[in-house]
Scaffold this active site. Structure first.
Site, mmCIF file in Angstrom:
data_model
loop_
_atom_site.group_PDB
_atom_site.id
_atom_site.type_symbol
_atom_site.label_atom_id
_atom_site.label_comp_id
_atom_site.label_asym_id
_atom_site.label_seq_id
_atom_site.Cartn_x
_atom_site.Cartn_y
_atom_site.Cartn_z
ATOM 1 N N HIS A 1 0.818 -1.216 0.000
ATOM 2 C CA HIS A 1 0.000 0.000 0.000
ATOM 3 C C HIS A 1 0.850 1.264 0.000
ATOM 4 O O HIS A 1 0.359 2.341 -0.303
ATOM 5 C CB HIS A 1 -0.929 -0.002 1.220
ATOM 6 N N ASP B 1 3.333 9.332 -0.455
ATOM 7 C CA ASP B 1 2.168 8.522 -0.128
ATOM 8 C C ASP B 1 2.024 7.463 -1.208
ATOM 9 O O ASP B 1 2.187 7.790 -2.386
ATOM 10 C CB ASP B 1 0.908 9.399 -0.096
HETATM 11 P P1 ADQ Z 1 -3.178 5.767 4.855
HETATM 12 O O1 ADQ Z 1 -1.781 6.229 5.043
HETATM 13 O O2 ADQ Z 1 -3.941 5.476 6.090
HETATM 14 O O3 ADQ Z 1 -3.245 4.504 3.886
HETATM 15 P P2 ADQ Z 1 -5.147 7.142 3.036
HETATM 16 O O4 ADQ Z 1 -4.980 6.459 1.733
HETATM 17 O O5 ADQ Z 1 -5.412 8.591 2.906
HETATM 18 O O6 ADQ Z 1 -3.894 6.959 4.001
HETATM 19 O O7 ADQ Z 1 -6.369 6.485 3.771
HETATM 20 C C1 ADQ Z 1 -6.925 6.974 4.968
HETATM 21 C C2 ADQ Z 1 -8.366 6.446 5.079
HETATM 22 O O8 ADQ Z 1 -8.830 6.634 6.402
HETATM 23 C C3 ADQ Z 1 -9.306 7.178 4.164
HETATM 24 O O9 ADQ Z 1 -10.248 6.296 3.633
HETATM 25 C C4 ADQ Z 1 -9.966 8.195 5.081
HETATM 26 O O10 ADQ Z 1 -11.278 8.559 4.725
HETATM 27 C C5 ADQ Z 1 -9.966 7.479 6.410
HETATM 28 N N1 ADQ Z 1 -9.832 8.464 7.506
HETATM 29 C C6 ADQ Z 1 -8.888 9.400 7.623
HETATM 30 N N2 ADQ Z 1 -9.108 10.168 8.732
HETATM 31 C C7 ADQ Z 1 -10.205 9.699 9.316
HETATM 32 C C8 ADQ Z 1 -10.962 10.069 10.490
HETATM 33 N N3 ADQ Z 1 -10.613 11.084 11.257
HETATM 34 N N4 ADQ Z 1 -12.044 9.343 10.794
HETATM 35 C C9 ADQ Z 1 -12.403 8.305 10.008
HETATM 36 N N5 ADQ Z 1 -11.750 7.917 8.890
HETATM 37 C C10 ADQ Z 1 -10.665 8.605 8.541
HETATM 38 C C11 ADQ Z 1 -2.298 3.596 3.327
HETATM 39 C C12 ADQ Z 1 -1.235 4.249 2.460
HETATM 40 C C13 ADQ Z 1 -1.893 5.091 1.375
HETATM 41 C C14 ADQ Z 1 -2.860 4.246 0.548
HETATM 42 C C15 ADQ Z 1 -3.782 3.452 1.454
HETATM 43 C C16 ADQ Z 1 -4.616 2.452 0.662
HETATM 44 O O11 ADQ Z 1 -0.362 5.018 3.252
HETATM 45 O O12 ADQ Z 1 -0.922 5.677 0.514
HETATM 46 O O13 ADQ Z 1 -3.650 5.086 -0.260
HETATM 47 O O14 ADQ Z 1 -3.077 2.735 2.461
HETATM 48 O O15 ADQ Z 1 -3.820 1.639 -0.132
#
Ligand code: ADQ
Length: 454
Positions: free
Chosen positions: A153, A362
Site C-alpha cells: 500500500h 504517499d
Molecule cells: P493511509 O496512510 O492510512 O493509507 P489514506 O490512503 O489517505 O492513508 O487512507 C486513509 C483512510 O482513512 C481514508 O479512507 C480516510 O477517509 C480514512 N480516515 C482518515 N481520517 C479519518 C478520520 N478522522 N475518521 C475516520 N476515517 C478517517 C495507506 C497508504 C496510502 C494508501 C492506502 C490504501 O499510506 O498511501 O492510499 O493505504 O492503499
C-alpha cells in the site's frame, strides 16, 4: 469462485478505522466474501493464542492478539520505526535495530503457523503491506501451496534508499516468494525491478510483467487502489442533511471551508501544510476572516516517538497561527484529533470548498480520491494535491504542488479558492472519470485475476 484469505497486520473488527488499507480491504472483502486474518489490536503478556473466529455478514474475521514484546519490536519497532520511514524516504527518522528485525521474522513465522490450518484447497491468499513481507516464505515452509499474492500500500524505495536497510536482501527474497506482487504506481514497480536487477540473485530478467532472476520469479504489476465512487457519492449526499454536517455548515457563517483529513503521520506533510496556510493569511490580508481551515488528524502509532513529536509540533503550530490571527468571532484553524464515521467524513468533504492533500510521500492517498467523489458535480470544490502522492498519477487535473515548497502549496490553495466554477466543473468531470475507470472493484478484480492465473 475461490475464497479470498486477506491477511493484514491489523484487522479492525466491526470498528471504525482511519487507515486506508482497512478501507480498501474491507470494501473488497464485503463484495465477494472471505476471511480476514490479522492482529485484533490487543496486547497479551503470554504466547500468541490461536485466532478467534467471528462472522459478520460476508466477512469472517480470524484475529489474534500480539505479545507485548512483539508489539514493541515487530510492530512499533521494525514495521513502524524502520520500514515505514524507509519506504517513505524519511531517512532522518529511520534507525536500525537487529533485535527488531528478529521480532519481525518471528511474528511473520507465527502468523503463518496460526493461519495455515484455516486455509482450504482452492483458496487464494492475499497479503497486505509492509508488516508481512516475509509471510509467503513462511507459509510455504508450513506446507501451503495455494497462490499467494502481496500488495504494497505504501511506496517502494529505489536501490539507494533500500540499501540503507541491513537485511534488504532478506526482504527482497521475501517478496520473491510470492506469486504476485502488486504496487500502487509504475514508479514503485520500477524501483522493485531495479532492486531485483541489482541484487545478487544472478542475471535478472524483466519481461512480460515477470520479474525474474536465479532466485526470483514473480508476476509484478501495478494495481492502483481505487474507491467505491458511487457509494461515496451517495454517503456524501445523505450526510449533508444530517445534524453534524448542518451544524458544521452553520458554524462557517458563509466562510469557505478548506479541509485536510489525514492520519496523524509525519509522512502526510502536516507542519508544511499549516505553514503554507499561515503564509496564505500573511500575504493575503483580504482572506483573513474569510476562510476556515479544518484539519482532521486522528492520532496513530502513538507508541512511536516520531509520532509523539509530530503531534506536539502540530499543536504548537496550530496554536501559534490561531494566536496570531484569530479574532473574537473567527478562528483560522480548527484542528481535531479524532475519528469520524465514514458518513460524517464524506459530508465534511462535500461541504469543503478546497481540500489540501499534501503528503511528502504517499503510496496512493485515498482521501484525495474520496474528496473528488464526495463533491456536488454542479458546484464542485477544488483539490490541491501533492505531486509525491501516488494519486497524482490519476488525478492530474488537481492543482498539483510540491509539498516541501511552502510558497507552492500556499499559491496552490489560493488558486483553488479563486478557481472559476466552469474550470472546477471541468477538472472535476475529468477526475471523476479517472476514478470511475479504476474503482475499488477493478483493483480487487485485477489483483484476484492475476493471482488465480498463477
Ligand atoms: P493511509 O496512510 O492510512 O493509507 P489514506 O490512503 O489517505 O492513508 O487512507 C486513509 C483512510 O482513512 C481514508 O479512507 C480516510 O477517509 C480514512 N480516515 C482518515 N481520517 C479519518 C478520520 N478522522 N475518521 C475516520 N476515517 C478517517 C495507506 C497508504 C496510502 C494508501 C492506502 C490504501 O499510506 O498511501 O492510499 O493505504 O492503499
Amino acid at each position: 469462485m475461490s475464497r479470498i484469505i486477506a491477511v493484514s497486520n491489523r484487522v479492525p473488527v466491526g470498528g471504525k478505522s482511519s487507515g486506508g488499507l482497512a478501507v480498501g480491504v474491507l470494501a473488497a472483502l464485503e463484495e465477494y466474501g472471505g476471511v480476514w486474518f490479522g492482529w485484533n489490536g490487543e496486547i497479551v503478556d503470554g504466547d500468541m493464542p490461536d485466532p478467534e473466529i467471528e462472522r459478520r455478514g460476508r466477512v469472517t474475521y480470524a484475529t489474534l492478539p500480539l505479545n507485548r514484546q512483539d508489539f514493541d519490536d515487530y510492530y512499533n519497532g521494525f514495521s513502524n520505526n524502520i520500514l515505514w520511514p524507509l519506504f517513505h524516504f524519511q531517512l532522518g527518522v529511520f534507525s536500525y535495530d537487529r533485535r527488531q528485525f528478529e521480532a519481525y521474522c518471528r511474528v511473520n513465522a507465527l502468523f503463518a503457523r496460526k493461519l495455515a490450518p484455516l486455509i482450504e484447497p482452492g483458496d487464494l491468499i492475499w497479503v497486505h503491506d509492509y508488516h508481512l513481507i516475509l509471510l509467503a516464505s513462511e507459509l510455504r515452509r508450513a506446507g501451503i501451496e495455494q497462490p499467494i499474492g502481496f500488495f504494497l500500500h505504501v511506496p517502494f524505495p529505489g536501490v539507494d534508499v533500500l540499501r540503507a536497510l541491513p537485511p534488504y536482501q532478506a526482504m527482497l527474497r521475501g517478496l520473491c516468494a510470492y506469486d504476485v506482487v502488486g504496487f500502487q504506481t509504475q514508479r514503485d514497480l520500477r524501483s522493485f525491478e531495479e532492486n531485483i536487477a541489482q541484487q545478487d540473485f544472478g542475471d535478472a530478467m524483466l519481461a512480460d510483467r515477470r520479474v525474474g532472476s536465479k532466485g526470483c520469479d514473480v508476476h509484478a504489476d501495478v494495481f492502483p487502489i481505487g474507491i467505491d465512487v458511487a457509494g461515496i457519492k451517495r454517503l456524501a449526499q445523505e450526510a449533508v442533511g444530517t445534524p453534524p454536517i448542518a451544524r458544521m455548515a452553520d458554524s462557517l457563517h458563509g466562510r469557505q471551508l478548506v479541509i485536510g483529513v489525514d492520519r496523524l503521520d509525519y509522512s502526510k506533510g502536516l507542519p508544511e501544510r499549516f505553514r503554507a496556510y499561515e503564509r496564505l493569511l500573511e500575504q493575503n490580508t483580504d482572506l483573513r476572516g474569510e476562510l476556515v481551515f479544518m484539519q482532521i488528524a486522528p492520532p496513530s502509532r502513538t507508541g512511536v516517538r516520531a509520532y509523539v513529536e509530530i503531534r506536539e509540533e502540530l499543536e504548537q503550530t496550530a496554536g501559534n497561527i490561531n494566536g496570531r490571527y484569530a479574532e473574537m468571532d473567527w478562528m483560522p484553524i480548527r484542528y481535531l484529533n479524532r475519528k469520524y464515521s465514514r458518513r460524517t467524513l464524506m459530508g465534511l468533504l462535500r461541504i469543503a470548498r478546497v481540500a489540501v492533500v499534501t503528503p511528502l510521500r504517499d503510496g496512493m492517498n485515498l482521501v484525495a480520491k474520496e474528496y473528488v467523489a464526495a463533491q456536488d458535480p454542479e458546484n464542485p470544490g477544488a483539490l490541491v494535491l501533492s505531486t509525491l502522492a501516488g494519486a497524482a498519477r490519476e488525478l492530474d487535473d488537481a492543482t498539483l504542488v510540491n509539498p516541501y515548497d511552502i510558497e507552492d502549496v500556499s499559491e496552490g490553495i489560493m488558486q483553488a479558492i479563486a478557481m472559476p466554477l466552469a474550470e472546477r466543473r471541468e477538472r472535476h468531470r475529468a477526475m471523476i472519470e479517472a476514478l470511475e475507470r479504476n474503482d475499488i472493484t477493478r483493483w480487487r478484480t485485477r489483483f484476484v485475476d492475476a493471482l488465480s492465473g498463477c
